[in-house]
Design a protein around this motif. Structure first.
Motif, PDB file in Angstrom:
ATOM      1  N   UNK A   6       0.297  -1.173   0.044  1.00 28.61           N
ATOM      2  CA  UNK A   6      -0.037  -0.049  -0.299  1.00 28.61           C
ATOM      3  C   UNK A   6       1.117   1.641  -0.016  1.00 28.61           C
ATOM      4  N   UNK A   7       0.321   2.413  -0.348  1.00 30.23           N
ATOM      5  CA  UNK A   7       0.968   3.549  -0.469  1.00 30.23           C
ATOM      6  C   UNK A   7       1.908   4.579   0.896  1.00 30.23           C
ATOM      7  N   UNK A   8       2.277   4.601   0.544  1.00 26.81           N
ATOM      8  CA  UNK A   8       3.414   5.287   2.154  1.00 26.81           C
ATOM      9  C   UNK A   8       1.563   6.605   2.764  1.00 26.81           C
ATOM     10  N   UNK A   9       1.041   6.466   4.372  1.00 26.74           N
ATOM     11  CA  UNK A   9       0.486   7.703   4.317  1.00 26.74           C
ATOM     12  C   UNK A   9       1.083   8.705   4.203  1.00 26.74           C
ATOM     13  N   UNK A  10       0.250  10.056   3.734  1.00 26.64           N
ATOM     14  CA  UNK A  10       0.686  11.383   3.545  1.00 26.64           C
ATOM     15  C   UNK A  10       0.984  11.740   5.291  1.00 26.64           C
ATOM     16  N   UNK A  11       1.662  13.116   5.219  1.00 35.24           N
ATOM     17  CA  UNK A  11       1.397  13.164   6.499  1.00 35.24           C
ATOM     18  C   UNK A  11       0.602  14.479   7.323  1.00 35.24           C
ATOM     19  N   UNK A  12       0.135  14.310   8.048  1.00 36.91           N
ATOM     20  CA  UNK A  12      -0.868  15.786   8.228  1.00 36.91           C
ATOM     21  C   UNK A  12      -0.662  16.322   8.900  1.00 36.91           C
ATOM     22  N   UNK A  13      -1.426  17.136   8.967  1.00 36.08           N
ATOM     23  CA  UNK A  13      -1.781  18.669   9.205  1.00 36.08           C
ATOM     24  C   UNK A  13      -2.787  18.607  10.186  1.00 36.08           C
ATOM     25  N   UNK A  14      -1.686  18.834  11.496  1.00 38.80           N
ATOM     26  CA  UNK A  14      -1.837  18.186  12.862  1.00 38.80           C
ATOM     27  C   UNK A  14      -1.671  20.246  13.425  1.00 38.80           C
ATOM     28  N   UNK A  15      -2.716  20.644  14.619  1.00 36.62           N
ATOM     29  CA  UNK A  15      -3.266  21.412  14.920  1.00 36.62           C
ATOM     30  C   UNK A  15      -3.134  21.443  16.415  1.00 36.62           C
ATOM     31  N   UNK A  16      -1.345  21.595  17.116  1.00 34.05           N
ATOM     32  CA  UNK A  16      -2.024  21.744  19.028  1.00 34.05           C
ATOM     33  C   UNK A  16      -2.492  22.559  19.789  1.00 34.05           C
ATOM     34  N   UNK A  17      -3.622  23.018  20.636  1.00 36.84           N
ATOM     35  CA  UNK A  17      -3.935  23.794  20.996  1.00 36.84           C
ATOM     36  C   UNK A  17      -3.477  23.713  23.057  1.00 36.84           C
ATOM     37  N   UNK A  18      -2.431  24.032  23.131  1.00 42.28           N
ATOM     38  CA  UNK A  18      -2.812  24.230  24.472  1.00 42.28           C
ATOM     39  C   UNK A  18      -1.890  25.582  25.588  1.00 42.28           C
ATOM     40  N   UNK A  19      -2.421  25.712  26.175  1.00 45.02           N
ATOM     41  CA  UNK A  19      -1.709  26.958  27.220  1.00 45.02           C
ATOM     42  C   UNK A  19      -0.901  26.900  28.304  1.00 45.02           C
ATOM     43  N   UNK A  20       0.057  25.040  28.069  1.00 44.43           N
ATOM     44  CA  UNK A  20       0.688  24.940  28.540  1.00 44.43           C
ATOM     45  C   UNK A  20       2.157  24.557  27.523  1.00 44.43           C
ATOM     46  N   UNK A  21       3.550  25.781  27.913  1.00 51.75           N
ATOM     47  CA  UNK A  21       3.558  25.387  26.546  1.00 51.75           C
ATOM     48  C   UNK A  21       5.124  23.713  26.816  1.00 51.75           C
ATOM     49  N   UNK A  22       5.204  23.772  27.783  1.00 54.77           N
ATOM     50  CA  UNK A  22       5.476  21.851  27.808  1.00 54.77           C
ATOM     51  C   UNK A  22       4.671  20.777  27.108  1.00 54.77           C
ATOM     52  N   UNK A  23       3.857  21.038  27.362  1.00 56.37           N
ATOM     53  CA  UNK A  23       2.583  20.172  26.500  1.00 56.37           C
ATOM     54  C   UNK A  23       3.013  20.108  25.008  1.00 56.37           C
TER      55      UNK A  23
END
Length: 70
Positions: A6-23
């Protein structure tokens, strides 16, 4: 007869929203190392601006954000 690879999956466009910088930094590092295109944000207002301009595959949203909750 062999099964086609099977073809390799394409990279996903992901947003992370968190007010804690370490997370944000840790999740961004983990997902980025796996080849995904990650945008890390510290509030939901920035996310609303982003989704108007950029198609996303996934949003990881902290449900207890200051100012606007998920």
């Amino acid at each position: 007869m062999s099964t086609p690879t099977p073809p390799a999956p394409r990279p996903a466009a992901i947003a992370i929203v968190d007010d804690e910088p370490r997370v944000r930094e840790r999740v961004e590092a983990i997902l980025g190392a796996r080849g995904h295109r990650v945008t890390a944000l510290d509030n939901a207002t920035k996310l609303l601006d982003l989704v108007r301009r950029v198609p996303l595959d996934l949003v990881l949203l902290d449900v207890m954000l200051e100012g606007m909750n998920g």
